[in-house]
Motif scaffolding. Structure first.
Motif, PDB file in Angstrom:
ATOM      1  N   LEU A   1       0.825  -1.207   0.000  1.00 18.38           N
ATOM      2  CA  LEU A   1       0.000   0.000   0.000  1.00 18.38           C
ATOM      3  C   LEU A   1       0.861   1.260   0.000  1.00 18.38           C
ATOM      4  CD1 LEU A   1      -2.511  -1.096   2.774  1.00 18.38           C
ATOM      5  CD2 LEU A   1      -2.893  -1.132   0.309  1.00 18.38           C
ATOM      6  N   LEU A   2       1.942   1.231   0.766  1.00 24.89           N
ATOM      7  CA  LEU A   2       2.778   2.404   0.958  1.00 24.89           C
ATOM      8  C   LEU A   2       4.176   1.945   1.333  1.00 24.89           C
ATOM      9  CD1 LEU A   2       1.861   5.435   3.165  1.00 24.89           C
ATOM     10  CD2 LEU A   2       3.909   4.120   3.676  1.00 24.89           C
ATOM     11  N   GLU A   3       5.190   2.561   0.748  1.00 26.77           N
ATOM     12  CA  GLU A   3       6.566   2.293   1.129  1.00 26.77           C
ATOM     13  C   GLU A   3       7.363   3.570   0.963  1.00 26.77           C
ATOM     14  OE1 GLU A   3       8.349  -1.830   0.243  1.00 26.77           O
ATOM     15  OE2 GLU A   3       7.225  -1.319  -1.557  1.00 26.77           O
ATOM     16  N   GLY A   4       8.211   3.876   1.929  1.00 27.01           N
ATOM     17  CA  GLY A   4       9.079   5.033   1.770  1.00 27.01           C
ATOM     18  C   GLY A   4       9.565   5.573   3.102  1.00 27.01           C
ATOM     19  N   TRP A   5      10.414   6.593   3.010  1.00 30.25           N
ATOM     20  CA  TRP A   5      10.959   7.254   4.202  1.00 30.25           C
ATOM     21  C   TRP A   5       9.923   8.212   4.763  1.00 30.25           C
ATOM     22  CZ3 TRP A   5      15.017   4.896   5.920  1.00 30.25           C
ATOM     23  CH2 TRP A   5      15.924   4.291   5.044  1.00 30.25           C
TER      24      TRP A   5
ATOM     25  N   ARG B   1       6.662   0.552   5.648  1.00 30.59           N
ATOM     26  CA  ARG B   1       6.036  -0.317   4.645  1.00 30.59           C
ATOM     27  C   ARG B   1       4.684  -0.740   5.189  1.00 30.59           C
ATOM     28  NH1 ARG B   1       6.889  -4.643   0.706  1.00 30.59           N
ATOM     29  NH2 ARG B   1       5.955  -6.582   1.413  1.00 30.59           N
ATOM     30  N   GLU B   2       3.631  -0.436   4.443  1.00 26.73           N
ATOM     31  CA  GLU B   2       2.281  -0.858   4.814  1.00 26.73           C
ATOM     32  C   GLU B   2       1.747  -1.761   3.717  1.00 26.73           C
ATOM     33  OE1 GLU B   2      -0.095   2.615   5.606  1.00 26.73           O
ATOM     34  OE2 GLU B   2       0.950   3.031   7.485  1.00 26.73           O
ATOM     35  N   VAL B   3       1.183  -2.893   4.134  1.00 19.00           N
ATOM     36  CA  VAL B   3       0.656  -3.873   3.176  1.00 19.00           C
ATOM     37  C   VAL B   3      -0.621  -4.484   3.722  1.00 19.00           C
ATOM     38  CG1 VAL B   3       2.989  -4.490   2.367  1.00 19.00           C
ATOM     39  CG2 VAL B   3       1.896  -5.877   4.142  1.00 19.00           C
ATOM     40  N   TYR B   4      -1.374  -5.102   2.810  1.00 20.90           N
ATOM     41  CA  TYR B   4      -2.426  -6.024   3.216  1.00 20.90           C
ATOM     42  C   TYR B   4      -1.892  -7.431   3.023  1.00 20.90           C
ATOM     43  CZ  TYR B   4      -6.160  -2.479   3.012  1.00 20.90           C
ATOM     44  OH  TYR B   4      -6.965  -1.390   3.224  1.00 20.90           O
ATOM     45  N   LEU B   5      -2.147  -8.289   3.987  1.00 16.47           N
ATOM     46  CA  LEU B   5      -1.951  -9.727   3.833  1.00 16.47           C
ATOM     47  C   LEU B   5      -3.334 -10.264   3.490  1.00 16.47           C
ATOM     48  CD1 LEU B   5       0.291 -10.371   6.969  1.00 16.47           C
ATOM     49  CD2 LEU B   5       0.995  -9.735   4.654  1.00 16.47           C
ATOM     50  N   ARG B   6      -3.446 -10.848   2.311  1.00 19.03           N
ATOM     51  CA  ARG B   6      -4.757 -11.237   1.789  1.00 19.03           C
ATOM     52  C   ARG B   6      -4.913 -12.742   1.737  1.00 19.03           C
ATOM     53  NH1 ARG B   6      -7.575  -7.398  -1.185  1.00 19.03           N
ATOM     54  NH2 ARG B   6      -6.527  -5.433  -1.494  1.00 19.03           N
ATOM     55  N   GLY B   7      -6.120 -13.172   2.040  1.00 19.27           N
ATOM     56  CA  GLY B   7      -6.523 -14.554   1.840  1.00 19.27           C
ATOM     57  C   GLY B   7      -7.705 -14.556   0.907  1.00 19.27           C
ATOM     58  N   HIS B   8      -7.654 -15.391  -0.115  1.00 21.59           N
ATOM     59  CA  HIS B   8      -8.738 -15.442  -1.107  1.00 21.59           C
ATOM     60  C   HIS B   8      -9.052 -14.034  -1.640  1.00 21.59           C
ATOM     61  CE1 HIS B   8      -9.332 -19.646  -0.162  1.00 21.59           C
ATOM     62  NE2 HIS B   8      -9.386 -19.321   1.109  1.00 21.59           N
ATOM     63  N   ASP B   9      -7.997 -13.230  -1.796  1.00 22.56           N
ATOM     64  CA  ASP B   9      -8.063 -11.873  -2.333  1.00 22.56           C
ATOM     65  C   ASP B   9      -8.815 -10.884  -1.440  1.00 22.56           C
ATOM     66  OD1 ASP B   9      -6.934 -10.317  -4.322  1.00 22.56           O
ATOM     67  OD2 ASP B   9      -8.826 -10.173  -5.412  1.00 22.56           O
ATOM     68  N   ARG B  10      -9.068 -11.245  -0.184  1.00 24.63           N
ATOM     69  CA  ARG B  10      -9.690 -10.316   0.766  1.00 24.63           C
ATOM     70  C   ARG B  10      -8.629  -9.869   1.770  1.00 24.63           C
ATOM     71  NH1 ARG B  10     -13.393 -14.400   0.376  1.00 24.63           N
ATOM     72  NH2 ARG B  10     -12.847 -15.268   2.391  1.00 24.63           N
TER      73      ARG B  10
ATOM     74  N   SER C   1       5.271  -2.113   8.909  1.00 25.44           N
ATOM     75  CA  SER C   1       6.619  -2.432   9.366  1.00 25.44           C
ATOM     76  C   SER C   1       7.486  -1.195   9.234  1.00 25.44           C
ATOM     77  CB  SER C   1       7.216  -3.560   8.521  1.00 25.44           C
ATOM     78  OG  SER C   1       6.350  -4.671   8.514  1.00 25.44           O
ATOM     79  N   VAL C   2       8.298  -0.934  10.250  1.00 26.56           N
ATOM     80  CA  VAL C   2       9.153   0.246  10.241  1.00 26.56           C
ATOM     81  C   VAL C   2      10.541  -0.109  10.770  1.00 26.56           C
ATOM     82  CG1 VAL C   2       7.184   1.813  10.561  1.00 26.56           C
ATOM     83  CG2 VAL C   2       8.474   1.047  12.552  1.00 26.56           C
ATOM     84  N   ALA C   3      11.526   0.619  10.275  1.00 30.27           N
ATOM     85  CA  ALA C   3      12.892   0.515  10.785  1.00 30.27           C
ATOM     86  C   ALA C   3      13.523   1.896  10.680  1.00 30.27           C
ATOM     87  CB  ALA C   3      13.698  -0.500   9.984  1.00 30.27           C
TER      88      ALA C   3
END
Length: 189
Positions: free
Chosen positions: A53-57, A79-88, A95-97
């Motif tokens: 969804l989003l990645e960057g400083w 870094r922001e993401v969706y973890l999807r199951g069956h496309d949902r 996650s950040v560092a």
């Protein structure tokens, strides 16, 4: 997009500090020490994907700086993401560092693309996972399409030398519906 500053930031709690305690199913998912990615792959019967969804400083949130042990307002890779199951979308993950720890670490979060960070962290024996903390994740910090009050979230730090990666995972209603359906279906099998 900068995250909303909340009047009352979330309190991240250990299992012992949770009152009232959630159901055993919720506790099992919140405090499972294994790879969430692997668990979601199994639950989805291999119909699993990661949608970035989003990645960057960015400037890291105050609670993130505290968890990483860096000065308030420090820059970090987000870094922001969706973890999807069956496309949902089943899980929203952030996650950040800290930039100071990432530079020179040889660990490049920008190369992950649609691969799971969790799978990478669990496959690298050099990373040690710290304690899991949980909270009711602030709705204002979630993407608009899944924004809901009182969703359970958890976070933990993965440490390799001077590098600390803070991984937060928020369990979305579609995941609980899937787990409930699997449990329900399992009772009649």
């Amino acid at each position: 997009m900068p995250h909303a500053v909340l009047p009352h930031p979330p309190r991240w709690l250990s299992a012992a500090q949770l009152h009232p305690r959630p159901t055993e199913t919720v506790l099992d998912w919140l405090f499972d020490q294994g790879s969430l990615t692997r668990r979601l792959i199994a639950l989805s019967a291999d119909h699993f994907s990661v949608s970035p969804l989003l990645e960057g400083w960015q400037s890291l949130r105050h609670d993130e700086c505290q968890a990483l042990g860096v000065a308030a307002g420090s820059q970090g890779w987000v870094r922001e993401v969706y973890l999807r199951g069956h496309d949902r979308p089943w899980v929203f993950a952030r996650s950040v560092a800290a930039r100071s720890a990432l530079e020179g670490s040889g660990f490049d979060l920008s190369l992950l693309g649609s691969r799971s960070l969790g799978e990478l962290l669990f496959s690298d024996q050099a990373f040690a996972r710290g304690p899991i903390e949980v909270t009711r994740y602030p709705a204002a910090w979630l993407p608009a399409e899944v924004r809901e009050e009182q969703l359970w979230g958890r976070r933990s730090c993965f440490v390799r030398g001077d590098l600390v990666v803070l991984v937060a995972e928020v369990y979305l209603p579609a995941l609980w519906a899937e787990i409930g359906g699997q449990t329900h279906a399992g009772n009649h099998a």
